[in-house]
Design a protein around this motif. Structure first.
Motif, short mmCIF file in Angstrom:
data_model
loop_
_atom_site.label_atom_id
_atom_site.label_comp_id
_atom_site.label_asym_id
_atom_site.label_seq_id
_atom_site.Cartn_x
_atom_site.Cartn_y
_atom_site.Cartn_z
N GLY A 4 0.84 -1.18 0.00
CA GLY A 4 0.00 0.00 0.00
C GLY A 4 0.88 1.24 0.00
N ALA A 5 0.43 2.28 -0.68
CA ALA A 5 1.20 3.52 -0.74
C ALA A 5 0.26 4.71 -0.64
N VAL A 6 0.69 5.72 0.11
CA VAL A 6 -0.06 6.96 0.22
C VAL A 6 0.89 8.14 0.09
N THR A 7 0.35 9.25 -0.38
CA THR A 7 1.07 10.52 -0.38
C THR A 7 0.26 11.47 0.49
N LEU A 8 0.96 12.14 1.41
CA LEU A 8 0.30 13.02 2.37
C LEU A 8 0.69 14.47 2.13
N ASN A 9 -0.19 15.39 2.54
CA ASN A 9 0.20 16.80 2.54
C ASN A 9 0.79 17.14 3.90
N GLU A 10 1.08 18.41 4.13
CA GLU A 10 1.74 18.82 5.37
C GLU A 10 0.86 18.61 6.61
N ASP A 12 -0.90 15.82 6.99
CA ASP A 12 -1.09 14.36 7.00
C ASP A 12 -2.41 13.91 6.39
N ILE A 13 -2.95 14.72 5.49
CA ILE A 13 -4.16 14.34 4.75
C ILE A 13 -3.71 13.53 3.53
N ILE A 14 -4.41 12.44 3.27
CA ILE A 14 -4.06 11.57 2.15
C ILE A 14 -4.49 12.22 0.84
N LEU A 15 -3.51 12.55 0.01
CA LEU A 15 -3.76 13.14 -1.30
C LEU A 15 -3.82 12.07 -2.38
N TYR A 16 -3.05 11.00 -2.20
CA TYR A 16 -3.02 9.88 -3.14
C TYR A 16 -2.95 8.60 -2.34
N SER A 17 -3.63 7.60 -2.83
CA SER A 17 -3.54 6.26 -2.27
C SER A 17 -3.69 5.27 -3.41
N SER A 30 -12.40 5.75 -2.44
CA SER A 30 -13.09 7.03 -2.25
C SER A 30 -13.23 7.41 -0.78
N GLN A 31 -13.13 6.44 0.14
CA GLN A 31 -13.25 6.73 1.56
C GLN A 31 -11.88 6.84 2.24
N VAL A 32 -10.82 6.82 1.44
CA VAL A 32 -9.46 6.97 1.95
C VAL A 32 -8.93 8.36 1.60
N LEU A 33 -9.13 8.79 0.37
CA LEU A 33 -8.62 10.09 -0.09
C LEU A 33 -9.27 11.23 0.67
N GLY A 34 -8.45 12.18 1.09
CA GLY A 34 -8.95 13.36 1.78
C GLY A 34 -9.06 13.21 3.29
N PHE A 35 -8.73 12.05 3.80
CA PHE A 35 -8.80 11.82 5.24
C PHE A 35 -7.39 11.78 5.82
#
Length: 66
Positions: A4-10, A12-17, A30-35
């Motif tokens: 699994g891979a995620v990209t976070l903003n400053e 720690d919000i998931i921008l990409y998964s 859809s329930q992972v992005l933005g959280f």
């Protein structure tokens, strides 16, 4: 990719998964992005996560089972 891979903003919000991370946490993508990533980390593992990754910041991480 089997990880699994995620990209976070400053904040720690998931921008990409990728879909593997969503599968690992048992939710549709859809329930992972933005959280916040912390939503998917058990409380008993949160301190270990902070020790491993350090303070919040822009980073890409590979999800692992904790």
């Amino acid at each position: 990719m089997k990880e699994g891979a995620v990209t976070l903003n400053e904040d720690d919000i998931i921008l990409y998964s990728n879909s593997r991370f969503a599968t690992m946490v048992g939710l549709p993508l859809s329930q992972v992005l933005g959280f916040p990533l912390s939503r998917f980390i058990p409380d008993e593992c949160a301190e270990n996560l902070n020790d491993y990754w350090g303070p919040p910041g822009i980073l890409t991480v590979r999800a692992k089972y904790f």
